[in-house]
Design a protein around this motif. Structure first.
Motif, PDB file in Angstrom:
ATOM      1  N   GLY A  44      39.076  37.054  63.319  1.00 36.26           N
ATOM      2  CA  GLY A  44      38.968  38.197  63.578  1.00 36.26           C
ATOM      3  C   GLY A  44      39.180  39.492  65.106  1.00 36.26           C
ATOM      4  N   THR A  45      39.727  40.468  64.762  1.00 36.74           N
ATOM      5  CA  THR A  45      39.745  41.184  66.483  1.00 36.74           C
ATOM      6  C   THR A  45      39.614  42.458  66.364  1.00 36.74           C
ATOM      7  N   THR A  46      38.827  42.454  67.486  1.00 41.28           N
ATOM      8  CA  THR A  46      38.519  44.251  67.413  1.00 41.28           C
ATOM      9  C   THR A  46      38.938  45.525  67.279  1.00 41.28           C
ATOM     10  N   GLY A  47      40.532  44.700  66.975  1.00 39.64           N
ATOM     11  CA  GLY A  47      41.637  46.122  66.195  1.00 39.64           C
ATOM     12  C   GLY A  47      41.334  46.285  64.509  1.00 39.64           C
ATOM     13  N   GLY A  48      40.539  45.364  64.186  1.00 35.85           N
ATOM     14  CA  GLY A  48      40.646  45.266  62.759  1.00 35.85           C
ATOM     15  C   GLY A  48      41.495  44.339  61.968  1.00 35.85           C
ATOM     16  N   GLN A  49      42.282  43.169  62.790  1.00 31.87           N
ATOM     17  CA  GLN A  49      42.544  42.666  62.024  1.00 31.87           C
ATOM     18  C   GLN A  49      42.446  40.906  61.756  1.00 31.87           C
ATOM     19  N   VAL A  50      42.621  40.608  60.465  1.00 29.08           N
ATOM     20  CA  VAL A  50      42.061  39.008  60.460  1.00 29.08           C
ATOM     21  C   VAL A  50      43.322  38.266  60.495  1.00 29.08           C
ATOM     22  N   TYR A  51      43.529  36.501  61.751  1.00 26.53           N
ATOM     23  CA  TYR A  51      44.828  35.988  61.210  1.00 26.53           C
ATOM     24  C   TYR A  51      43.832  34.451  60.854  1.00 26.53           C
ATOM     25  N   ALA A  52      45.217  34.168  60.034  1.00 26.09           N
ATOM     26  CA  ALA A  52      44.667  32.748  59.575  1.00 26.09           C
ATOM     27  C   ALA A  52      46.080  31.923  59.929  1.00 26.09           C
ATOM     28  N   SER A  53      45.780  30.963  60.348  1.00 33.24           N
ATOM     29  CA  SER A  53      46.288  29.585  60.117  1.00 33.24           C
ATOM     30  C   SER A  53      46.012  28.231  59.248  1.00 33.24           C
ATOM     31  N   ALA A  54      47.229  27.995  58.182  1.00 35.77           N
ATOM     32  CA  ALA A  54      46.941  26.716  57.120  1.00 35.77           C
ATOM     33  C   ALA A  54      47.724  25.958  57.632  1.00 35.77           C
ATOM     34  N   ASP A  55      47.713  25.800  58.966  1.00 37.38           N
ATOM     35  CA  ASP A  55      48.361  24.547  59.787  1.00 37.38           C
ATOM     36  C   ASP A  55      47.589  24.251  60.732  1.00 37.38           C
ATOM     37  N   SER A  56      46.098  24.467  60.794  1.00 42.99           N
ATOM     38  CA  SER A  56      45.658  23.561  62.225  1.00 42.99           C
ATOM     39  C   SER A  56      45.948  24.314  63.327  1.00 42.99           C
ATOM     40  N   GLY A  57      46.936  25.536  63.192  1.00 46.23           N
ATOM     41  CA  GLY A  57      47.110  26.136  64.271  1.00 46.23           C
ATOM     42  C   GLY A  57      48.151  26.700  64.896  1.00 46.23           C
ATOM     43  N   ASP A  58      49.141  26.133  64.455  1.00 50.01           N
ATOM     44  CA  ASP A  58      50.446  25.762  64.884  1.00 50.01           C
ATOM     45  C   ASP A  58      51.465  27.550  65.000  1.00 50.01           C
ATOM     46  N   GLN A  59      51.302  27.751  62.714  1.00 55.13           N
ATOM     47  CA  GLN A  59      51.457  29.542  62.923  1.00 55.13           C
ATOM     48  C   GLN A  59      50.557  29.767  62.376  1.00 55.13           C
ATOM     49  N   TRP A  60      50.725  31.375  62.761  1.00 56.19           N
ATOM     50  CA  TRP A  60      50.100  32.241  62.492  1.00 56.19           C
ATOM     51  C   TRP A  60      50.247  33.325  61.506  1.00 56.19           C
ATOM     52  N   MET A  61      49.425  34.002  60.658  1.00 59.82           N
ATOM     53  CA  MET A  61      49.764  35.447  59.882  1.00 59.82           C
ATOM     54  C   MET A  61      48.491  36.028  59.709  1.00 59.82           C
ATOM     55  N   PRO A  62      48.983  37.912  59.579  1.00 64.19           N
ATOM     56  CA  PRO A  62      47.547  38.784  59.714  1.00 64.19           C
ATOM     57  C   PRO A  62      47.418  38.387  58.272  1.00 64.19           C
ATOM     58  N   ILE A  63      46.167  38.037  57.703  1.00 63.24           N
ATOM     59  CA  ILE A  63      46.077  38.557  56.003  1.00 63.24           C
ATOM     60  C   ILE A  63      45.492  39.498  55.749  1.00 63.24           C
TER      61      ILE A  63
END
Length: 371
Positions: A336-355
């Protein structure tokens, strides 16, 4: 199919994010304790329904909340954190004596085996334990009474005990990190402590290789290999192969070795993640590009992970407790960031998405992998 529950503490409440094992569609519940700063939310490894949260306000002070139903409902529990032993003093920023004072609970660490047992790390620099689900608390006063205690000084965020690592294979072994005193180790369940900072070097202190006085930002271990400890320091990423007795640098080819968060992949003990920040004065990603760095070699060699993360005009920070991993396969990584986003990767970090976006500034992220 297994599912995941992401526990998010923010400056204006707590949020619970849930998804199935695919980790594609997320439900967001909250804010719980709206308007309160929630420094840390954590779940019990022994009971997926048991959660703990540390919340505070300038007006009402510090409060511990407990949930017994996975975060659907909460109730306040014990809030008596009384310093024990000789009162004494520590040092203020300018080196003058300062009385010890309880301010807030920074970090909660539930037991691996007992949902009613947990530790709390507080400011000023004390470790507390509870064996009744947070109803009552006792200080493990041997830490604060260590002979170096009068020389401890606060970091920029205060004299906080922010990391607690309990060895899952040996309950008597504990590692804690204090900003800005360093790492301390106990082999007798917290009765006595020794500094664990050999090999650390800090140019910003009078004695760069002093026994205590280093600003350690975060520690991480893999449960199957607790003797190997990774550290994000105030400058330098470090590694210990002897449970904190000695350290060596593994910053390698990182663009900057300053940062706050660090974690280890759930199934790959040599795979480590950090989020480099420009400097101790510029708490944002280098060049305004948000990049998680991954090492598959236990440090030294690092690769940037950027797919799905903003690569221009991004000036958020990722705080020390704001990264976590799940136990699914392939592994999930969250921050999570101080900008209020929580990012997730379901493949060990290869790809990310804001959840989730537009939360208050994120202070902590923890993950539970559910049956």
């Amino acid at each position: 199919m297994s599912s995941v529950r992401v526990l998010v503490g923010t400056r204006k409440g707590a949020f619970v994010l849930t998804a199935d094992g695919k980790r594609e569609q997320w439900e967001v519940a909250g804010p719980h304790f709206g308007g309160w700063e929630v420094y840390h939310v954590n779940g019990s490894p022994a009971d997926p329904d048991r959660l703990y949260a540390s919340q505070s306000t300038d007006w009402f002070g510090q409060l511990i909340q407990r949930s017994d139903d996975g975060g659907r409902s909460w109730a306040p529990v014990g809030n008596e954190f009384v310093y024990e032993g000789v009162p004494g003093t520590h040092q203020w920023y300018d080196g003058t004596p300062q009385p010890w004072k309880f301010t807030r609970v920074w970090h909660l660490a539930p037991s691996w085996e007992d949902p009613d047992a947990l530790y709390a790390g507080v400011e000023d620099a004390a470790l507390f334990s509870s064996t009744d689900g947070g109803t009552t608390w006792s200080e493990l006063a041997g830490l604060r009474e260590h002979g170096s205690g009068p020389a401890w000084q606060p970091g920029a965020g205060g004299l906080c005990l922010h990391t607690i690592l309990a060895d899952p294979t040996d309950p008597a072994r504990l590692l804690v990190a204090i900003s800005a005193a360093g790492v301390f180790r106990s082999d007798d369940a917290g009765a006595s402590w020794q500094p664990a900072n050999k090999g650390l070097h800090s140019d910003y202190v009078p004695e760069p290789e002093a026994e205590v006085g280093h600003c350690v930002h975060k520690l991480a271990i893999h449960p199957s290999r607790p003797d190997v400890v990774f550290m994000q320091k105030h400058w330098d990423v470090m590694r210990s192969d002897d449970a904190g007795r000695t350290w060596h640098e593994v910053s390698g080819n990182l663009p900057t070795d300053f940062g706050f968060a660090i974690d280890v992949h759930a199934h790959e003990p040599e795979t480590v993640y950090v989020v480099p920040i420009t400097s101790d004065a510029e708490h944002y990603p280098p060049d305004g590009r948000l990049r998680v760095y991954r090492s598959r070699t236990g440090g030294g060699e690092w690769e940037p992970l950027t797919r799905g993360l903003p690569q221009a005009n991004c000036y958020v920070n990722v705080l020390r407790d704001a990264m976590a991993v799940d136990a699914l396969d392939p592994g999930g990584i969250y921050f999570g960031t101080t900008g209020g986003q929580v990012y997730a990767s379901a493949d060990s970090g290869d790809q990310w998405m804001p959840i989730v976006r537009d939360l208050p500034p994120v202070l902590s992220v923890e993950v539970q992998t559910l049956p």
